[in-house]
Design a protein around this motif. Sequence first.
Motif, short mmCIF file in Angstrom:
data_model
loop_
_atom_site.label_atom_id
_atom_site.label_comp_id
_atom_site.label_asym_id
_atom_site.label_seq_id
_atom_site.Cartn_x
_atom_site.Cartn_y
_atom_site.Cartn_z
N ALA A 74 -5.85 -5.46 1.43
CA ALA A 74 -5.22 -5.59 2.66
C ALA A 74 -6.34 -6.10 3.69
N ARG A 75 -7.47 -5.37 3.68
CA ARG A 75 -8.65 -5.68 4.66
C ARG A 75 -9.01 -6.97 4.61
N GLN A 76 -8.83 -7.31 3.25
CA GLN A 76 -9.40 -9.03 3.11
C GLN A 76 -8.39 -9.92 3.60
N LEU A 77 -7.04 -9.51 3.35
CA LEU A 77 -6.06 -10.44 3.91
C LEU A 77 -6.18 -10.66 5.33
N PRO A 132 -7.10 -25.03 4.46
CA PRO A 132 -7.30 -24.93 3.42
C PRO A 132 -8.03 -23.82 2.67
N PHE A 133 -9.09 -23.57 3.45
CA PHE A 133 -10.16 -22.65 2.91
C PHE A 133 -9.46 -21.03 2.87
N TYR A 134 -9.31 -20.63 4.12
CA TYR A 134 -8.61 -19.28 4.45
C TYR A 134 -7.47 -19.03 4.03
N ALA A 135 -6.45 -20.07 3.94
CA ALA A 135 -5.08 -20.01 3.76
C ALA A 135 -4.86 -19.65 2.17
N GLN A 136 -5.93 -20.45 1.62
CA GLN A 136 -5.84 -20.35 -0.08
C GLN A 136 -6.11 -19.02 -0.26
N ARG A 137 -7.23 -18.58 0.30
CA ARG A 137 -7.77 -17.15 -0.25
C ARG A 137 -6.70 -16.00 0.38
N ALA A 138 -6.11 -16.04 1.52
CA ALA A 138 -5.01 -15.21 1.90
C ALA A 138 -3.91 -15.39 0.81
N ILE A 139 -3.40 -16.54 0.48
CA ILE A 139 -2.46 -16.36 -0.63
C ILE A 139 -2.73 -15.93 -2.00
N VAL A 140 -4.03 -16.20 -2.23
CA VAL A 140 -4.40 -15.38 -3.66
C VAL A 140 -4.43 -14.07 -3.36
N THR A 141 -4.87 -13.55 -2.39
CA THR A 141 -5.08 -11.95 -2.23
C THR A 141 -3.71 -11.42 -2.19
N ILE A 200 0.95 -1.19 -0.04
CA ILE A 200 0.06 -0.08 0.11
C ILE A 200 0.81 1.44 -0.06
N ASN A 201 1.80 1.29 0.79
CA ASN A 201 2.86 2.43 0.71
C ASN A 201 3.39 2.53 -0.39
N LEU A 202 3.78 1.35 -1.07
CA LEU A 202 4.57 1.42 -2.46
C LEU A 202 3.76 2.23 -3.36
N ALA A 203 2.38 1.91 -3.54
CA ALA A 203 1.53 2.54 -4.27
C ALA A 203 1.10 3.80 -4.13
N PHE A 204 0.84 4.23 -2.91
CA PHE A 204 0.90 5.64 -2.18
C PHE A 204 2.13 6.52 -2.87
N TYR A 205 3.34 5.82 -2.73
CA TYR A 205 4.48 6.75 -3.16
C TYR A 205 4.41 7.14 -4.65
N VAL A 206 3.90 6.06 -5.58
CA VAL A 206 3.64 6.18 -7.03
C VAL A 206 2.80 7.14 -7.33
N GLN A 207 1.54 7.20 -6.34
CA GLN A 207 0.53 8.00 -6.44
C GLN A 207 0.91 9.61 -6.71
N GLN A 208 2.05 9.87 -5.97
CA GLN A 208 2.66 11.23 -5.70
C GLN A 208 2.88 11.88 -7.19
#
Length: 101
Positions: free
Chosen positions: A41-44, A65-74, A17-25
């Motif tokens: 990030a909220r979803q993760l 398996p359910f939540y870890a997979q979704r965390a990895i994808v996010t 998120i900080n990297l994206a904010f940096y570019v946003q400048q």
Amino acid sequence: MGWRDLKFWRQIAKCLINLAFYVQQWYPEALVTAERLRLDARQLKWHVARLRGAARTGNLEISFPFYAQRAIVTYYLMTRRVLGLYEAGNFSMLADLQKTI
């Protein structure tokens, strides 16, 4: 993969998120990506919290398996979004960022 990795991903999500904010400048179009990263990030964080709750109740084996997979994808999608942002903005740091991520 274990707890340390999941906790580490939460910290990395903040960094992305900080990297994206940096570019946003210098690249105002980055606003959309930065906001999407905040939602990711909220979803993760939510998936990690579900895993932590499952561990406390003794249901981690079923929930992992359910939540870890979704965390990895996010997390993966977050890295792709940041790299795409740096590529679209033609920032010189792209090669270093690709190596790091």
